[in-house]
Design an enzyme around this catalytic site. Structure first.
Site, PDB file in Angstrom:
ATOM      1  N   TYR A 134       0.791  -1.228   0.000  1.00  0.00           N
ATOM      2  CA  TYR A 134       0.000   0.000   0.000  1.00  0.00           C
ATOM      3  C   TYR A 134       0.825   1.282   0.000  1.00  0.00           C
ATOM      4  CZ  TYR A 134      -4.555  -2.224   0.662  1.00  0.00           C
ATOM      5  OH  TYR A 134      -5.724  -2.919   0.477  1.00  0.00           O
ATOM      6  N   LYS A 185       2.884 -15.429   2.409  1.00  0.00           N
ATOM      7  CA  LYS A 185       3.057 -16.173   1.156  1.00  0.00           C
ATOM      8  C   LYS A 185       4.565 -16.370   0.966  1.00  0.00           C
ATOM      9  CE  LYS A 185       1.532 -18.085  -2.564  1.00  0.00           C
ATOM     10  NZ  LYS A 185       0.826 -19.377  -2.530  1.00  0.00           N
ATOM     11  N   ASP A 218      -3.185 -18.494   0.977  1.00  0.00           N
ATOM     12  CA  ASP A 218      -4.176 -19.175   0.124  1.00  0.00           C
ATOM     13  C   ASP A 218      -4.883 -20.273   0.920  1.00  0.00           C
ATOM     14  OD1 ASP A 218      -1.667 -20.434   0.120  1.00  0.00           O
ATOM     15  OD2 ASP A 218      -1.734 -21.012  -1.991  1.00  0.00           O
ATOM     16  N   ASP A 242      -6.646  -7.116   4.019  1.00  0.00           N
ATOM     17  CA  ASP A 242      -7.787  -6.476   3.351  1.00  0.00           C
ATOM     18  C   ASP A 242      -8.702  -7.555   2.766  1.00  0.00           C
ATOM     19  OD1 ASP A 242      -9.356  -4.424   2.083  1.00  0.00           O
ATOM     20  OD2 ASP A 242      -8.350  -4.930   0.211  1.00  0.00           O
ATOM     21  N   ASP A 246     -12.714  -9.216   4.131  1.00  0.00           N
ATOM     22  CA  ASP A 246     -13.999  -9.260   3.405  1.00  0.00           C
ATOM     23  C   ASP A 246     -14.568 -10.674   3.501  1.00  0.00           C
ATOM     24  OD1 ASP A 246     -13.811  -6.542   2.595  1.00  0.00           O
ATOM     25  OD2 ASP A 246     -14.619  -7.012   0.609  1.00  0.00           O
TER      26      ASP A 246
END
Ligand code: NAD
Ligand code: IPM
Ligand code: MN
Length: 352
Positions: A134, A185, A218, A242, A246
């Site tokens: 970001y 990751k 993942d 982020d 959701d």
């Protein structure tokens, strides 16, 4: 307490109005004084003045006890410049390194997973909030041509990773949660996320009562759908946090239900629902204000108004159980009516 209110765009003004009505009911009932200053920073304001946030905007915000935000994002500002300056700007400039996003199912009928009870969906996500992908490091070369090169770098610093992972362990320890899961990751991002591995392995032994666990991001998406009950505290980077929150919002009944705090412990912090400006819902009195109301409760809790915050959470839980809410959670009320109903429940339960 003094609150800076930034209603923002789309459904932001409607959900923040409902949330502030509940805050007013709770604090009037308890006798605590609250003043609110509304700041116009939004897409409308930017399109009218060319100003996203004034030059002294962040300094000004530091004078308040907390900042409460609706949402930022408007199709008329396709590069999202105002949201970057206002929302991401606050996160960076006020150094709000903890994005605290609890995921709690209030009523089993709201969970899209079958046979899941509220006890199965009760975890918190700590999203690193000041670095990662970001930071806006990068650029475009030969933009608009067939040879365009677009680079966006992910920044991970020892200090940045250390303080969010530390926060996750400390939160688990002080709230009696026994499991902390770090998601990265590092199998593909072998430099940036090796730092997350290093920090997690460094800090975990300081918390012998807490089970540390690592999963790749993942796989975390998979496990959260298969069995969310295996998680207490999740800590991850800015972008993964982020996305996964959701997914977390979906587990608790949708984006209208999810709350967040952007925190720098001990300093002026910012509270906002997880959802965005939902342009198709704007101005129709249909947006679910509960994510905003729970974010406001989190703000009051953060500022030490424990009774008021507890009453707000209990009132939300009762309204949801009684199916008193907006259509996304199976109710028949509007945004305003949901806020008023919850405010009424709070008024009768808070005492001086
Ligand atoms: P969104 O959160 O606005 O909407 C996603 C979906 O959730 C939509 O189907 C929407 O109708 C639903 N939804 C969201 N809030 C709801 C509520 N309170 N009640 C009922 N349903 C609700 O995300 P999006 O559509 O991807 O983005 C729209 C705009 O919002 C974009 O400009 C985006 O950049 C911005 N955004 C801002 C924030 C923020 O300010 N923190 C967060 C996310 C997105
Ligand atoms: C959020 C939002 C923001 C983010 C957008 C609006 C930049 O999605 O707060 O979750 O990505 O952090
Ligand atoms: Mn988001």
């Amino acid at each position: 307490m003094e609150i800076a209110l930034i209603p923002g765009d789309g459904i932001g003004p409607e959900v923040t109005a409902a949330a502030m009505a509940v805050v007013a009911a709770a604090t009037r009932a308890s006798g605590r004084s609250v003043t609110t200053e509304t700041l116009p920073w939004s897409a409308d304001h930017f399109l009218a003045t060319g100003i996203t946030i004034p030059q002294d905007g962040y300094t000004m915000l530091r004078q308040f006890d907390a900042v409460f935000v609706g949402a930022l994002g408007d199709p008329r500002v396709p590069d999202n410049r105002h949201a970057r300056d206002i929302l991401l700007g606050m996160r960076f400039e006020l150094d709000l390194y903890v994005n605290y996003r609890p995921v709690r199912l209030l009523d089993e009928r709201l969970c899209p997973l079958k046979d899941r009870k509220p006890a199965d969906v009760d975890f918190v996500v700590f999203r690193e909030n000041t670095e990662g992908l970001y930071v806006g490091v990068g650029g475009r070369f030969k933009a608009g041509t067939a040879d365009e090169v677009a680079i966006q770098e992910e920044v991970n610093t020892y200090k940045g990773v250390h303080r969010i992972v530390r926060h996750a362990f400390e939160f688990a320890q002080t709230t009696g949660r026994t499991r902390v899961c770090m998601a990265d990751k590092s199998n593909a991002m072998t430099d940036g996320h090796a730092l997350w591995q290093r920090v997690f392995k460094e800090l975990a032994p300081e918390y012998p009562a807490i089970q540390p666990r690592h999963v790749y991001i993942d796989a975390l998406a998979l496990y959260l759908v298969q069995d969310p009950s295996q998680f207490d505290v999740i800590v991850t980077n800015n972008l993964f946090g982020d996305i996964i929150t959701d997914l977390g919002a979906a587990l608790q009944g949708g984006l209208g239900m999810a709350a967040s705090g952007n925190l720098h412990p001990g300093r002026t912090s910012m509270f906002e629902p997880v959802h965005g400006s939902a342009p198709p819902l704007a101005g129709k009195n249909v947006a679910n204000p509960i994510g905003a109301i729970l974010s406001a409760a989190m703000m009051l809790e953060y500022l030490g108004a424990h009774d008021e915050a507890g009453a707000m959470e209990a009132a939300v839980a009762k309204a949801v159980r009684d199916r008193n809410g907006t259509s996304d959670i199976g109710g028949a009320l509007g945004t305003r009516e949901t806020g008023d109903l919850i405010a009424g429940l709070v008024r009768t339960s808070v005492s001086r």
